[in-house]
Design an enzyme around this catalytic site. Structure first.
Site, PDB file in Angstrom:
ATOM      1  N   ARG A  42      38.503  58.161 -17.337  1.00 36.28           N
ATOM      2  CA  ARG A  42      38.568  57.003 -16.349  1.00 36.28           C
ATOM      3  C   ARG A  42      39.352  56.193 -17.054  1.00 36.28           C
ATOM      4  NH1 ARG A  42      35.033  53.339 -16.584  1.00 36.28           N
ATOM      5  NH2 ARG A  42      32.982  54.758 -16.683  1.00 36.28           N
ATOM      6  N   TYR A  95      49.897  50.766   8.794  1.00 34.14           N
ATOM      7  CA  TYR A  95      48.997  51.960   8.716  1.00 34.14           C
ATOM      8  C   TYR A  95      47.625  51.374   9.262  1.00 34.14           C
ATOM      9  CZ  TYR A  95      46.356  55.900   6.658  1.00 34.14           C
ATOM     10  OH  TYR A  95      45.721  56.711   6.476  1.00 34.14           O
ATOM     11  N   ASP A 167      54.015  47.378   1.156  1.00 34.21           N
ATOM     12  CA  ASP A 167      53.494  48.855   1.234  1.00 34.21           C
ATOM     13  C   ASP A 167      54.558  49.531   1.238  1.00 34.21           C
ATOM     14  OD1 ASP A 167      52.893  51.417   1.919  1.00 34.21           O
ATOM     15  OD2 ASP A 167      51.181  50.883   2.929  1.00 34.21           O
ATOM     16  N   LYS A 192      52.521  60.740   0.561  1.00 34.14           N
ATOM     17  CA  LYS A 192      53.283  60.926   1.108  1.00 34.14           C
ATOM     18  C   LYS A 192      54.513  61.418   0.736  1.00 34.14           C
ATOM     19  CE  LYS A 192      50.037  59.213   4.068  1.00 34.14           C
ATOM     20  NZ  LYS A 192      49.856  58.035   4.146  1.00 34.14           N
TER      21      LYS A 192
HETATM   22  C1  LIG Z   1      48.956  57.033   4.394  1.00 37.71           C
HETATM   23  C2  LIG Z   1      49.231  55.697   4.149  1.00 37.71           C
HETATM   24  C3  LIG Z   1      48.251  54.640   3.394  1.00 37.71           C
HETATM   25  C4  LIG Z   1      46.949  55.302   3.041  1.00 37.71           C
HETATM   26  O1  LIG Z   1      47.147  56.172   1.685  1.00 37.71           O
HETATM   27  P1  LIG Z   1      46.114  57.450   1.654  1.00 37.71           P
HETATM   28  O2  LIG Z   1      46.848  58.083   0.386  1.00 37.71           O
HETATM   29  O3  LIG Z   1      45.961  58.073   2.964  1.00 37.71           O
HETATM   30  O4  LIG Z   1      44.932  56.769   1.081  1.00 37.71           O
HETATM   31  C5  LIG Z   1      48.749  53.436   3.321  1.00 37.71           C
HETATM   32  N1  LIG Z   1      49.938  53.140   3.750  1.00 37.71           N
HETATM   33  C6  LIG Z   1      50.591  53.972   4.450  1.00 37.71           C
HETATM   34  C7  LIG Z   1      51.925  53.273   5.005  1.00 37.71           C
HETATM   35  C8  LIG Z   1      50.493  55.265   4.876  1.00 37.71           C
HETATM   36  O5  LIG Z   1      51.124  55.967   5.425  1.00 37.71           O
END
Ligand SMILES: *Cc1c(COP(=O)(O)O)cnc(C)c1O
Length: 372
Positions: A42, A95, A167, A192
Site C-alpha cells: 500500500r 464528468y 482534469d 481513458k
Molecule cells: C472517467 C472520468 C473520471 C473518473 O475516472 P474513473 O477512472 O472512472 O474513476 C474523471 N474525469 C473524467 C474527465 C473522466 O472522463
C-alpha cells in the site's frame, strides 16, 4: 518519454519491461533493513513506482501518484487540499462522477461549492469567495467539449490564493500539459486515453510541488485507494503507444466532426477543432491537437438521439472513452444521469462519441447509417 520514463530494465534479469510485482510485503534484511525502500505494497510497490515516475515525467511534474480509479485520485486530492468551511469553484460542465463527488460526498464534510462557466475567467473570478481554496476545471470538458484557458484561470485562482486543479483526462499529456500553464495539480482517469485499451480502471495525480507531493503521498497511503500492481502495469503498457494512438484519435475525430457538420440531421457539432467552436483559438494555443472526443446534437430531440446510439454498429454503445475502439453514448441517460436537474444537466438531444483508431471511412459510414 512515454516509452522510457520509469521503464528502466529490471536490474536482476535485464527484462526490458518492468515486472508485475504482484506482492503485498517485502523481506527485510534485519528489522528496518528495507531493500530499495519497500516494506508494504500500500505504501509502495515497484510496478506502481514505475508508473508514477512515468506519469510525473509526461506531465512535467516532480511527483506522480497512481490510484485505483480517477475518482479515488480526485477524492485523495480533495481531502488533502480541503478542510471543513472551505469553498471550491467547480465548472458548469464536468464528468458526472466528479460532480457527484462534490454534490453528494464532499458537501457532507462541510465543504461548499459553486458552479461557474470556466470558459469565462471573469465568471470564475466572480464565483470565488474568501473561503475558496480550489478552482477545478476540465478542458476539454465532458461531454460538451468546452475549452478553458488554463493560464488565464490559473492567474485568477492564484490572485485569490486558491489552487487550480485541471482534469486532463480528455486531452492526455500528449496534447496538453496543464502544469506548464500554471495549474497546481493535474488529475487523470487513466482508465481513458492513458490506459487506452478499455481493460483497466485507474487514476492519477501529478504535482510539481514537493511539499504538496509529500502530503498527497501521505494521504494516498493513509486512505489506501492505490493502483494495484497489475493495473499499474497495464496503464504503463498502454502509455507506450499514447502518442501514436492520440495522433490517430485526433485525425479520425477531425474527419468525423467535419462530416457531422455537413449532415442534414445534425443541428450542432461540439468539437474544439472546428473553427466555429467558441474555444477553438484557446484550444489551438494550449493543445497540440484537438483530441478524440466529439459530441453532437440531433434533429428530433431525445428519442432521435437515443435511436442514433442504438443503431450504431462499429461504434459500440457504452460508457467510458479513450480506448482504441470507438464508443457512442447518450450522456443525458448514461454518463451524466447524475447531473439531471442540476446546473450541470446536459441537453437531451446530445450524443457523445469517443472516436477510436479504426479506419475513419468505416466510422463515417457507420454514423451515416445510424443517422438514417
Ligand atoms: C472517467 C472520468 C473520471 C473518473 O475516472 P474513473 O477512472 O472512472 O474513476 C474523471 N474525469 C473524467 C474527465 C473522466 O472522463
Amino acid at each position: 518519454m512515454a516509452i522510457h520514463a520509469g521503464n528502466t530494465p529490471d536490474p536482476l534479469t535485464g527484462a526490458v519491461v518492468p515486472p508485475i510485482h504482484q506482492v503485498s510485503t517485502y523481506k527485510q534484511d534485519g528489522v528496518g533493513g528495507l531493500r530499495g525502500g519497500y516494506e508494504y505494497s500500500r505504501s509502495g510497490n515497484p510496478t506502481r513506482a514505475a508508473l508514477e515516475e512515468n506519469l510525473a515525467a509526461l506531465e512535467g511534474g516532480r511527483r506522480g501518484l497512481a490510484f485505483a480509479s480517477g475518482l479515488a485520485a480526485e477524492d485523495c486530492l480533495l481531502r488533502t487540499l480541503l478542510s471543513p468551511g472551505d469553498h471550491v469553484v467547480i465548472p458548469a460542465d464536468a464528468y458526472g462522477g466528479t460532480f457527484r463527488l462534490f454534490a453528494k460526498v464532499v458537501t457532507r464534510w462541510g465543504v461548499t461549492w459553486s458552479v461557474a462557466d470556466s470558459s469565462d475567467p471573469a465568471a470564475v473570478r466572480a464565483a470565488i469567495t474568501p473561503r475558496t481554496k480550489v478552482v477545478w476545471v476540465e478542458t476539454p470538458s465532458n461531454p460538451l467539449l468546452g475549452i478553458t484557458d488554463i493560464a488565464a484561470v490559473a492567474a485568477v485562482a492564484h490572485s485569490a490564493g486558491a489552487r487550480l486543479v485541471v482534469d486532463n483526462t480528455f486531452a492526455s499529456p500528449y496534447l496538453q500539459q496543464p502544469l506548464s500553464l500554471g495549474a497546481d495539480a493535474v488529475v487523470h482517469s487513466t482508465t481513458k486515453y492513458m490506459g487506452g485499451h478499455s481493460d483497466v480502471v485507474g487514476g492519477s495525480l501529478v504535482v510539481d510541488d514537493d511539499a504538496l507531493g509529500d502530503e498527497l503521498a501521505f494521504h494516498q497511503n493513509a486512505m489506501g485507494a492505490i493502483a494495484g500492481p497489475f493495473d499499474s502495469w497495464l496503464v504503463l503498457r498502454g502509455i507506450k503507444t499514447l502518442a501514436v494512438r492520440m495522433d490517430r484519435h485526433c485525425e479520425n475525430a477531425g474527419r468525423i466532426a467535419e462530416m457531422l457538420g455537413r449532415h442534414a440531421r445534425v443541428t450542432r457539432v461540439l468539437y474544439p477543432g472546428l473553427a466555429t467552436h467558441p474555444g477553438h483559438e484557446t484550444a489551438a494555443k494550449q493543445m497540440k491537437a484537438f483530441g478524440g472526443m466529439v459530441s453532437f446534437q440531433v434533429e428530433g430531440g431525445e428519442q432521435a438521439a437515443v435511436e442514433v446510439c442504438n443503431r450504431a454498429q462499429v461504434f459500440t454503445l457504452g460508457e467510458s472513452l479513450g480506448g482504441v475502439e470507438s464508443l457512442i453514448e447518450h450522456p443525458g441517460r448514461m454518463t451524466h444521469a447524475s447531473a439531471a436537474g442540476s446546473a450541470l444537466e446536459v441537453p437531451a438531444d446530445l450524443v457523445r462519441l469517443s472516436v477510436g483508431i479504426e479506419s475513419a471511412d468505416d466510422l463515417i459510414a457507420d454514423l451515416k447509417q445510424a443517422l438514417g
